[in-house]
Enzyme design. Structure first.
Site, short mmCIF file in Angstrom:
data_model
loop_
_atom_site.label_atom_id
_atom_site.label_comp_id
_atom_site.label_asym_id
_atom_site.label_seq_id
_atom_site.Cartn_x
_atom_site.Cartn_y
_atom_site.Cartn_z
N GLN A 1 -53.43 56.56 101.23
CA GLN A 1 -52.20 56.94 101.93
C GLN A 1 -51.48 58.05 101.17
OE1 GLN A 1 -48.39 54.36 102.52
NE2 GLN A 1 -49.65 54.03 104.36
N ARG B 1 -30.94 70.21 69.68
CA ARG B 1 -30.96 69.89 71.10
C ARG B 1 -32.38 70.00 71.66
NH1 ARG B 1 -27.00 73.17 74.97
NH2 ARG B 1 -25.52 71.92 73.77
N ARG C 1 -52.87 52.37 98.38
CA ARG C 1 -51.58 52.67 97.76
C ARG C 1 -50.72 51.42 97.68
NH1 ARG C 1 -46.52 55.18 100.18
NH2 ARG C 1 -46.13 55.37 97.96
N THR D 1 -48.03 59.93 108.92
CA THR D 1 -47.46 58.82 108.17
C THR D 1 -46.39 59.38 107.23
OG1 THR D 1 -47.97 56.88 106.82
CG2 THR D 1 -49.09 58.93 106.23
N SER D 2 -45.61 58.48 106.62
CA SER D 2 -44.49 58.92 105.77
C SER D 2 -44.95 59.86 104.67
CB SER D 2 -43.79 57.71 105.17
OG SER D 2 -43.27 56.88 106.18
N SER E 1 -19.10 71.38 62.17
CA SER E 1 -18.74 70.00 61.86
C SER E 1 -17.23 69.83 62.03
CB SER E 1 -19.14 69.64 60.42
OG SER E 1 -18.54 68.43 60.02
N SER F 1 -42.75 54.52 94.05
CA SER F 1 -41.74 55.35 94.71
C SER F 1 -40.49 55.58 93.86
CB SER F 1 -41.36 54.73 96.05
OG SER F 1 -40.36 55.50 96.69
N HIS G 1 -48.08 70.02 53.36
CA HIS G 1 -47.48 68.74 52.97
C HIS G 1 -45.99 68.92 52.65
CE1 HIS G 1 -51.70 67.55 52.52
NE2 HIS G 1 -51.84 68.66 51.81
N ARG H 1 -33.83 50.84 106.44
CA ARG H 1 -34.48 50.61 105.14
C ARG H 1 -35.77 51.43 105.02
NH1 ARG H 1 -30.69 48.72 101.75
NH2 ARG H 1 -29.50 47.06 102.75
N HIS H 2 -35.73 52.65 105.56
CA HIS H 2 -36.92 53.52 105.52
C HIS H 2 -36.43 54.97 105.54
CE1 HIS H 2 -40.80 55.30 106.46
NE2 HIS H 2 -41.36 54.10 106.30
#
Length: 477
Positions: free
Chosen positions: A234, A296, A322, A104-105, A282, A327, A152, A78-79
């Site tokens: 951190q 778009r 932190r 550290t991470s 169309s 995350s 306008h 879990r890391h």
């Protein structure tokens, strides 16, 4: 390509391969490994017991990532960072004991994010320049072509097609400057330890503060940054993310305004975006030539503009040194910001490379409105011919309202000039009417402004991008 799970359209439809790679797992995790290597190299240079054999082993495995093993490790631990420490160590057994030493991470996580932000801006800047370049050519080509100005969204004094394009260019120039400034101001998080105090590295170097400072400077330089942030918790401050996405959102606003203007002009049949011979506007109305590219741009730009709220809110709630509620959010927002900006610029370049102008339609629209705009010229000419200004104003007012009623009530063309020609009061200037109605005399200094703007501000901006402005964009869909 999988068809049974969601894939972001930013990848499958809109953004470039280079930007997709910048935020790919391969780029991210190979960069982690490079950062572990840079750290180990620098620690060795400063006297820690790290061997050349260990460094060579790391170098040889930078890109050889077992993603399946990493996924299995992350599910167990879990890391994500420790999962990749173990995965890297599995293919570098000799180097495994010194991988991530003192770090550290956020050493790999945050520094990689900063590298991706820097590299992402480096991808975007030439694309902004290409859009500026295409529009500059367009503006120069049409600097003398009169067209109705609008305030306008109502007809106003004339401008030129090229001068209007300069309004678009000016905002893109501001975006180029903003992005370049942001890129140049980016710093490295550097080697700061778990809460930013560098305590772990001070312990590694047995209290030698100077070596800790040298370590930070060495890794920063090796990673291609001139400076690191002097203080961090951190993490590096999340205001950095907010500032970067703000710049991208501002670019989105620029693109939305340009594309909206083109859409409005297309509805008047004055200017159109590129339309391919086999393109369908169309499914029902075969005659349609919808401005789908500009639509778009507006659609993507709207999303880009909205993204700025997320990093601002994240920056606001980073408690003390932190919290981890940034995350998951940042994994989405940072990548989407750049992928969306990239897609917007790709599409905008495509549009600006193939815009079509219809001077005859523009001229017809001018002819419908110019008689009203020219009335002040008529009054001045009559006064010069000996007429009374107030009496002339009243004559013009009456005839203008009559002509206006014909246009609005009966759907007829503007016949004000014919009314003036038929009125004996205006006989002294009948011979001058055509000259007084020349659209070129109503655009002021617009052509000169275009030349001065391009020469003084636009071409200097493009100078550093020589060699990067070539090539055209073909949209995938």
């Amino acid at each position: 390509m999988t068809t049974t799970s969601y894939q972001t359209p930013l990848n499958s439809r809109y953004s470039s391969k280079e930007m997709q790679f910048n935020f790919s797992d391969q780029k991210k995790f190979s960069t982690w490994r490079k950062l572990w290597l840079l750290l180990a190299e620098s620690e060795k240079e400063l006297g820690l017991n790290i061997t050349d054999e260990q460094l060579d082993e790391m170098r040889q495995n930078i890109d050889k990532i077992d993603f399946q093993l990493a996924a299995e490790e992350e599910k167990k631990l879990r890391h994500d960072v420790m999962a990749h420490v173990h995965t890297f160590g599995a293919c570098c057994p000799k180097a495994a004991p010194i991988i991530h030493l003192g770090a550290t991470s956020c050493y790999v996580g945050d520094n990689t994010d900063l590298i991706q932000l820097r590299d992402g801006i480096d991808i975007l800047l030439p694309k902004v320049a290409r859009c500026i370049s295409r529009l500059a050519k367009f503006a120069d080509q049409y600097k003398d072509l009169p067209t109705l100005g609008f305030t306008h969204l109502q007809p106003a004094q004339l401008t030129t097609v090229g001068k209007r394009a300069c309004l678009w260019i000016q905002e893109l120039v501001m975006d180029e400057q903003n992005l370049r400034e942001t890129r140049n101001n980016l710093r490295f998080r550097g080697v700061k330890g778990t809460t930013g105090t560098q305590a772990s590295f001070l312990q590694l170097f047995e209290g030698e503060h100077d070596k800790v400072k040298q370590l930070d400077a060495k890794v920063t330089a090796k990673a291609g940054f001139q400076r690191s942030y002097a203080v961090t918790g951190q993490t590096y401050t999340r205001k950095v993310d907010a500032d970067v996405i703000c710049r991208l959102s501002s670019l989105g606003a620029t693109a939305h305004k340009i594309a909206t203007d083109i859409r409005l002009l297309a509805s008047r049949k004055e200017i159109e975006e590129p339309f391919e011979s086999t393109q369908i506007g169309s499914s029902a109305m075969a005659y349609k030539r919808n401005p789908m590219r500009c639509e778009r741009i507006c659609s993507l730009a709207r999303h880009l503009i909205s993204l700025v709220q997320s990093p601002l809110n994240t920056a606001a709630v980073q408690w003390m040194e932190r919290t981890l509620d940034d995350s998951a959010n940042r994994r989405i927002t940072l990548a989407e910001g750049f992928l969306t900006a990239d897609a917007v610029l790709q599409t905008l370049q495509n549009v600006t490379e193939g815009m079509v102008v219809y001077p005859k339609v523009i001229g017809r629209h001018i002819a419908n409105e110019l008689p009203f705009m020219a009335t002040e010229n008529f009054i001045m000419a009559m006064v010069k011919a000996g007429g009374d200004r107030q009496e002339c104003h009243e004559q013009i007012r009456v005839l203008s309202h009559q002509a206006g009623d014909k246009v609005k009530m009966e759907g007829m063309d503007n016949d004000l000039i014919e009314r003036i020609k038929a009125n004996p009061y205006f006989a002294p200037i009948h011979a001058e009417l055509d000259k007084l109605m020349d659209p070129a005399t109503f655009v002021g200094r617009a052509p000169q402004q275009v030349e001065e703007f391009l020469t003084g501000e636009v071409y200097p901006i493009l100078e550093p991008y020589k060699g990067q402005l070539e090539g055209s964009v073909a949209l995938a869909v």
